[in-house]
Design an enzyme around this catalytic site. Sequence first.
Site, PDB file in Angstrom:
ATOM      1  N   ASN A  58      95.652  16.080  46.691  1.00 54.81           N
ATOM      2  CA  ASN A  58      94.275  15.876  46.218  1.00 54.81           C
ATOM      3  C   ASN A  58      93.529  17.197  46.360  1.00 54.81           C
ATOM      4  O   ASN A  58      93.287  17.663  47.471  1.00 54.81           O
ATOM      5  CB  ASN A  58      93.630  14.782  47.078  1.00 54.81           C
ATOM      6  CG  ASN A  58      92.183  14.543  46.708  1.00 54.81           C
ATOM      7  OD1 ASN A  58      91.651  15.162  45.787  1.00 54.81           O
ATOM      8  ND2 ASN A  58      91.544  13.656  47.441  1.00 54.81           N
ATOM      9  N   TYR A  64      79.084  15.003  36.426  1.00 49.18           N
ATOM     10  CA  TYR A  64      80.090  15.854  35.756  1.00 49.18           C
ATOM     11  C   TYR A  64      79.448  17.164  35.269  1.00 49.18           C
ATOM     12  O   TYR A  64      80.003  18.251  35.480  1.00 49.18           O
ATOM     13  CB  TYR A  64      80.663  15.060  34.580  1.00 49.18           C
ATOM     14  CG  TYR A  64      81.781  15.731  33.821  1.00 49.18           C
ATOM     15  CD1 TYR A  64      83.083  15.741  34.322  1.00 49.18           C
ATOM     16  CD2 TYR A  64      81.543  16.326  32.585  1.00 49.18           C
ATOM     17  CE1 TYR A  64      84.110  16.330  33.605  1.00 49.18           C
ATOM     18  CE2 TYR A  64      82.564  16.915  31.867  1.00 49.18           C
ATOM     19  CZ  TYR A  64      83.850  16.912  32.382  1.00 49.18           C
ATOM     20  OH  TYR A  64      84.869  17.501  31.675  1.00 49.18           O
TER      21      TYR A  64
HETATM   22  P1  NAI Z   1      93.308  14.423  32.224  1.00 46.83           P
HETATM   23  O1  NAI Z   1      92.654  13.278  32.922  1.00 46.83           O
HETATM   24  O2  NAI Z   1      94.257  14.125  31.113  1.00 46.83           O
HETATM   25  O3  NAI Z   1      94.061  15.337  33.277  1.00 46.83           O
HETATM   26  C1  NAI Z   1      93.445  15.685  34.483  1.00 46.83           C
HETATM   27  C2  NAI Z   1      94.517  16.008  35.484  1.00 46.83           C
HETATM   28  O4  NAI Z   1      93.849  16.301  36.700  1.00 46.83           O
HETATM   29  C3  NAI Z   1      95.495  14.876  35.760  1.00 46.83           C
HETATM   30  O5  NAI Z   1      96.769  15.310  35.431  1.00 46.83           O
HETATM   31  C4  NAI Z   1      95.426  14.634  37.269  1.00 46.83           C
HETATM   32  O6  NAI Z   1      96.700  14.695  37.861  1.00 46.83           O
HETATM   33  C5  NAI Z   1      94.622  15.790  37.762  1.00 46.83           C
HETATM   34  N1  NAI Z   1      93.722  15.378  38.834  1.00 46.83           N
HETATM   35  C6  NAI Z   1      92.672  14.532  38.761  1.00 46.83           C
HETATM   36  N2  NAI Z   1      92.106  14.404  39.969  1.00 46.83           N
HETATM   37  C7  NAI Z   1      92.833  15.188  40.819  1.00 46.83           C
HETATM   38  C8  NAI Z   1      92.752  15.462  42.207  1.00 46.83           C
HETATM   39  N3  NAI Z   1      91.804  14.909  42.995  1.00 46.83           N
HETATM   40  N4  NAI Z   1      93.661  16.308  42.741  1.00 46.83           N
HETATM   41  C9  NAI Z   1      94.631  16.855  41.984  1.00 46.83           C
HETATM   42  N5  NAI Z   1      94.743  16.644  40.655  1.00 46.83           N
HETATM   43  C10 NAI Z   1      93.859  15.793  40.103  1.00 46.83           C
HETATM   44  O7  NAI Z   1      92.124  15.373  31.749  1.00 46.83           O
HETATM   45  P2  NAI Z   1      92.029  16.457  30.569  1.00 46.83           P
HETATM   46  O8  NAI Z   1      91.283  15.839  29.459  1.00 46.83           O
HETATM   47  O9  NAI Z   1      93.319  17.101  30.308  1.00 46.83           O
HETATM   48  O10 NAI Z   1      91.020  17.508  31.262  1.00 46.83           O
HETATM   49  C11 NAI Z   1      91.449  18.652  31.975  1.00 46.83           C
HETATM   50  C12 NAI Z   1      90.226  19.459  32.374  1.00 46.83           C
HETATM   51  O11 NAI Z   1      89.479  19.803  31.211  1.00 46.83           O
HETATM   52  C13 NAI Z   1      89.261  18.700  33.296  1.00 46.83           C
HETATM   53  O12 NAI Z   1      88.717  19.580  34.253  1.00 46.83           O
HETATM   54  C14 NAI Z   1      88.189  18.231  32.329  1.00 46.83           C
HETATM   55  O13 NAI Z   1      86.961  18.027  32.980  1.00 46.83           O
HETATM   56  C15 NAI Z   1      88.130  19.400  31.373  1.00 46.83           C
HETATM   57  N6  NAI Z   1      87.545  19.082  30.075  1.00 46.83           N
HETATM   58  C16 NAI Z   1      88.129  18.144  29.241  1.00 46.83           C
HETATM   59  C17 NAI Z   1      87.569  17.863  28.001  1.00 46.83           C
HETATM   60  C18 NAI Z   1      88.185  16.881  27.052  1.00 46.83           C
HETATM   61  O14 NAI Z   1      87.628  16.656  25.974  1.00 46.83           O
HETATM   62  N7  NAI Z   1      89.324  16.281  27.364  1.00 46.83           N
HETATM   63  C19 NAI Z   1      86.332  18.539  27.569  1.00 46.83           C
HETATM   64  C20 NAI Z   1      85.822  19.489  28.507  1.00 46.83           C
HETATM   65  C21 NAI Z   1      86.423  19.756  29.710  1.00 46.83           C
END
Ligand code: NAI
Length: 245
Positions: free
Chosen positions: A63, A155
């Site tokens: 985490n 966020y």
């Molecule tokens: P996702 O939910 O598909 O992946 C997030 C990953 O973070 C997961 O693989 C999970 O294992 C990991 N994670 C979550 N909490 C955790 C913790 N406490 N400790 C360790 N790992 C943890 O999300 P996505 O969409 O790929 O987003 C990735 C990044 O991009 C995030 O920071 C998100 O805020 C940012 N983002 C995403 C956007 C979108 O449209 N999908 C837009 C703008 C920013």
Amino acid sequence: MDSILKGKTVVVTGAVRGIGQAIASLCAQKGANIAVPYIGPDPTPALTEYRSYGVKAEAYECNVADFGATKTVCDKILADFGGVEALVNNAGITADKLILRMTEEDFDKVIAVNLKGAFNMTKHLTQNFMRQRSGAIVNISSVVGLMGNAGQANYAASKAGLIGMTKTVARELSSRGVTCNAVAPGFIDTAMTAALTAEQQDAIKRQIPLGTIGQAQDVARAVVFFLENRYVTGETIKVDGGMYI
Ligand code: NAI
């Protein structure tokens, strides 16, 4: 010409799916070894993809919001890989609610993962970067951190905080040849956005001058720009189709 990432080790938090997987995959294609602190889902498919490019790839259940756990994992990664040249703070969560309904827990958990998580990882790898007199850190922020978004006070605060931290770390570590930058994606095609209805997706597209939702690879290319370029620091690139101009 080989990328400067070839043979280097890149830590990408949460790179088991979505944007993190696209970032780690592009780094692996450029010859970088990949280390992934994560919380679910099963990292095996992502690790299999990275290894298919002939690089070393390992995942570490951890985490990122836990200061002690991230210290243990960073030390393990340094031992397993013999060093780390780059860190991408990608792990992030949402807990959306209007401020009227947002609980203290909703606020605290999003700040803990998105903002403190990036602090923890950066803190535990800084000594390594300083000793090496080189390194690159990229924080995954969001356009929401720049423009705000109803329902995302927690966020947006975490993502705006990341930009302040990026600029500060850039100033603190630049004399040691360490860069720190941020990428601020808009709406990207991931599991999160796929869950939206067609009407919701259309409403979002109407706010985007380029008229489409972005791909995780678009974000990955911006991250790799920062990892490969050694003369840009303290910068934030929006990857948002012009959503926030
Ligand atoms: P996702 O939910 O598909 O992946 C997030 C990953 O973070 C997961 O693989 C999970 O294992 C990991 N994670 C979550 N909490 C955790 C913790 N406490 N400790 C360790 N790992 C943890 O999300 P996505 O969409 O790929 O987003 C990735 C990044 O991009 C995030 O920071 C998100 O805020 C940012 N983002 C995403 C956007 C979108 O449209 N999908 C837009 C703008 C920013």
